[in-house]
Design a protein around this motif. Sequence first.
Motif, PDB file in Angstrom:
ATOM      1  N   LEU A  93       0.816  -1.216   0.000  1.00 54.82           N
ATOM      2  CA  LEU A  93       0.000   0.000   0.000  1.00 54.82           C
ATOM      3  C   LEU A  93       0.851   1.267   0.000  1.00 54.82           C
ATOM      4  O   LEU A  93       0.590   2.199  -0.770  1.00 54.82           O
ATOM      5  CB  LEU A  93      -0.928   0.003   1.228  1.00 54.82           C
ATOM      6  N   THR A  94       1.865   1.304   0.851  1.00 54.55           N
ATOM      7  CA  THR A  94       2.648   2.534   1.030  1.00 54.55           C
ATOM      8  C   THR A  94       3.981   2.538   0.284  1.00 54.55           C
ATOM      9  O   THR A  94       4.574   3.595   0.078  1.00 54.55           O
ATOM     10  CB  THR A  94       2.926   2.771   2.521  1.00 54.55           C
ATOM     11  N   GLY A  95       4.476   1.350  -0.079  1.00 53.03           N
ATOM     12  CA  GLY A  95       5.786   1.262  -0.709  1.00 53.03           C
ATOM     13  C   GLY A  95       6.929   1.322   0.287  1.00 53.03           C
ATOM     14  O   GLY A  95       8.103   1.271  -0.098  1.00 53.03           O
ATOM     15  N   LEU A  96       6.592   1.435   1.577  1.00 53.07           N
ATOM     16  CA  LEU A  96       7.623   1.449   2.620  1.00 53.07           C
ATOM     17  C   LEU A  96       8.014   0.022   2.999  1.00 53.07           C
ATOM     18  O   LEU A  96       7.331  -0.931   2.647  1.00 53.07           O
ATOM     19  CB  LEU A  96       7.093   2.178   3.860  1.00 53.07           C
ATOM     20  N   LYS A  97       9.097  -0.109   3.742  1.00 53.08           N
ATOM     21  CA  LYS A  97       9.447  -1.416   4.277  1.00 53.08           C
ATOM     22  C   LYS A  97       8.375  -1.855   5.275  1.00 53.08           C
ATOM     23  O   LYS A  97       7.751  -1.017   5.937  1.00 53.08           O
ATOM     24  CB  LYS A  97      10.808  -1.367   4.973  1.00 53.08           C
ATOM     25  N   ASN A  98       8.154  -3.180   5.375  1.00 49.94           N
ATOM     26  CA  ASN A  98       7.109  -3.679   6.272  1.00 49.94           C
ATOM     27  C   ASN A  98       7.697  -4.225   7.570  1.00 49.94           C
ATOM     28  O   ASN A  98       8.893  -4.095   7.848  1.00 49.94           O
ATOM     29  CB  ASN A  98       6.265  -4.739   5.565  1.00 49.94           C
ATOM     30  N   TYR A  99       6.832  -4.872   8.361  1.00 51.93           N
ATOM     31  CA  TYR A  99       7.244  -5.348   9.681  1.00 51.93           C
ATOM     32  C   TYR A  99       8.309  -6.452   9.590  1.00 51.93           C
ATOM     33  O   TYR A  99       9.180  -6.552  10.466  1.00 51.93           O
ATOM     34  CB  TYR A  99       6.031  -5.865  10.451  1.00 51.93           C
ATOM     35  N   LYS A 100       8.268  -7.266   8.535  1.00 54.20           N
ATOM     36  CA  LYS A 100       9.279  -8.309   8.355  1.00 54.20           C
ATOM     37  C   LYS A 100      10.657  -7.672   8.175  1.00 54.20           C
ATOM     38  O   LYS A 100      11.654  -8.133   8.745  1.00 54.20           O
ATOM     39  CB  LYS A 100       8.930  -9.182   7.158  1.00 54.20           C
ATOM     40  N   ALA A 101      10.688  -6.613   7.362  1.00 56.83           N
ATOM     41  CA  ALA A 101      11.954  -5.904   7.148  1.00 56.83           C
ATOM     42  C   ALA A 101      12.424  -5.249   8.444  1.00 56.83           C
ATOM     43  O   ALA A 101      13.622  -5.225   8.739  1.00 56.83           O
ATOM     44  CB  ALA A 101      11.785  -4.849   6.059  1.00 56.83           C
ATOM     45  N   LEU A 102      11.476  -4.741   9.230  1.00 51.98           N
ATOM     46  CA  LEU A 102      11.821  -4.106  10.506  1.00 51.98           C
ATOM     47  C   LEU A 102      12.479  -5.105  11.449  1.00 51.98           C
ATOM     48  O   LEU A 102      13.487  -4.788  12.099  1.00 51.98           O
ATOM     49  CB  LEU A 102      10.561  -3.531  11.153  1.00 51.98           C
ATOM     50  N   LEU A 146      -3.571   6.551   4.010  1.00 49.26           N
ATOM     51  CA  LEU A 146      -2.349   5.939   4.552  1.00 49.26           C
ATOM     52  C   LEU A 146      -1.231   5.918   3.513  1.00 49.26           C
ATOM     53  O   LEU A 146      -0.058   6.099   3.845  1.00 49.26           O
ATOM     54  CB  LEU A 146      -2.647   4.519   5.035  1.00 49.26           C
ATOM     55  N   SER A 147      -1.608   5.685   2.260  1.00 50.29           N
ATOM     56  CA  SER A 147      -0.617   5.690   1.186  1.00 50.29           C
ATOM     57  C   SER A 147       0.027   7.067   1.052  1.00 50.29           C
ATOM     58  O   SER A 147       1.254   7.194   0.926  1.00 50.29           O
ATOM     59  CB  SER A 147      -1.279   5.287  -0.133  1.00 50.29           C
ATOM     60  N   LYS A 148      -0.798   8.113   1.098  1.00 55.87           N
ATOM     61  CA  LYS A 148      -0.283   9.482   1.002  1.00 55.87           C
ATOM     62  C   LYS A 148       0.539   9.850   2.236  1.00 55.87           C
ATOM     63  O   LYS A 148       1.571  10.532   2.128  1.00 55.87           O
ATOM     64  CB  LYS A 148      -1.445  10.465   0.826  1.00 55.87           C
ATOM     65  N   LEU A 149       0.111   9.395   3.395  1.00 55.01           N
ATOM     66  CA  LEU A 149       0.854   9.672   4.621  1.00 55.01           C
ATOM     67  C   LEU A 149       2.213   8.987   4.599  1.00 55.01           C
ATOM     68  O   LEU A 149       3.225   9.578   4.990  1.00 55.01           O
ATOM     69  CB  LEU A 149       0.045   9.209   5.836  1.00 55.01           C
ATOM     70  N   GLY A 150       2.238   7.748   4.136  1.00 55.26           N
ATOM     71  CA  GLY A 150       3.507   7.028   4.013  1.00 55.26           C
ATOM     72  C   GLY A 150       4.459   7.733   3.062  1.00 55.26           C
ATOM     73  O   GLY A 150       5.659   7.837   3.320  1.00 55.26           O
TER      74      GLY A 150
END
Length: 252
Positions: A93-102, A146-150
């Motif tokens: 959705l956001t293109g950011l890293k997810n919880y797995k990457a964290l 959320l996508s725009k916020l990310g």
Amino acid sequence: MKYLKDSFNKFKKDALSKAFYDFIKYLVISVIFVFALQYVPIFKEWLNVKFSISLWLIILASLILVIFSLVLSMNIFSKKLKEIQSQNRIDELTGLKNYKALEIDLATLENERNQKDEPISLILIDVDDFKKFNEENSFEIADKILSKLGNLLNKDSRITDETYRYFMRGDEFLIIAKQTSISNAQLASDRKRKLIQDSTFIVDGDNFRLTVCCGVTEFNKNEKGSDALERLSQAMQNAKKKPKKNNTEILI
């Protein structure tokens, strides 16, 4: 994990199998063709002379081709596997890293904290009353928000920062701020909080405004990532308890 496994199996079937079996197929066809030519009068005498002389050369060339094919296939496989792993660590959705990457990055930081003495801070950002926002609007609009916020948080980050979507269906974002003391992280989180407060999010022609709460803590030396996250979560809960929300709380 299922996505990773399915992607791996599909690649193995489509790429590795094709490269290896195509090579074997054409090699067998070539050998059969050469032996068949022995029974053609025009080629019989030539093959009797040339084939016996170059037999070992043909075997050697075949082995070299087999090895080259395997090395090439494994190289393609390695690149594809890394690509699949990378995709599996990105929030769609956001293109950011997810919880797995964290989780992976925090485990790496645990080792780095034992070797380096630079400060590392964590910032947790949570949208205020987002459940109510979902009820008053729709999940589709909420996802676009959320996508725009990310995207906003990603653009506002420094080169030493890494921004994550904390959970797949959540409205929380986490920032790992390297080379940042907890006091500087508090200033950064307040700046981000005010940036979000002053921003207008346009979705399908409608304007939306948001506020967020921020929790801040420092990733201490010789500390587990899970302990730092637990303290960060408590800092966020403290921020959420304030009557008007829209504030930052730190926890050392």
